[in-house]
Design a protein around this motif. Structure first.
Motif: not given
Length: 121
Positions: A51-56, A67-72, A76-83
């Motif tokens: 995921i880029t700084s612009g959330s691409s 799977f879904t990647i997201s960031r806060d 300064n945290t990145v997440y990976l939701q794995m279903n």
């Protein structure tokens, strides 16, 4: 110095879900690209999601739709939701973050220590 702390790995049955987290801390001005890679036994490390700084976002074909990647950025945290996890998702998952160092004002690529995800059939 910059540190990455990963959490959220573990053992799950096929079809289950896990959420990985990776928090960056230390001498950071900002973070740019953040991503997750994985390495299964006997295989090369591969990109899972980025995921880029612009959330691409970008995903490996094998995890698209699951799977879904997201960031806060504030944390300064990145997440990976794995279903819908599958046995073939079993691997050590590594966080990778590009940061602008407040010490050198240069971009650094930092790797986490890895967290094991095991999916049983």
């Amino acid at each position: 110095q910059v540190q990455l702390v990963e959490s959220g790995g573990g053992l799950v049955q096929a079809g289950g879900s896990l959420r990985l987290s990776c928090a960056a801390s230390g001498s950071i001005v900002s973070t740019t690209a953040m991503g997750w890679y994985r390495q299964a036994p006997g295989k090369q490390r591969e990109l899972v999601a980025r995921i880029t700084s612009g959330s691409s976002t970008e995903y490996a074909d094998s995890v698209k739709g699951r799977f879904t990647i997201s960031r806060d950025n504030a944390k300064n945290t990145v997440y990976l939701q794995m279903n819908s996890l599958r046995p073939e998702d079993t691997a050590v998952y590594y966080c990778n973050v590009a940061v602008l160092s407040s010490l050198s004002y240069r971009y650094l690529e930092v790797w986490g220590q890895g967290t094991l995800v095991t999916v049983s059939s």
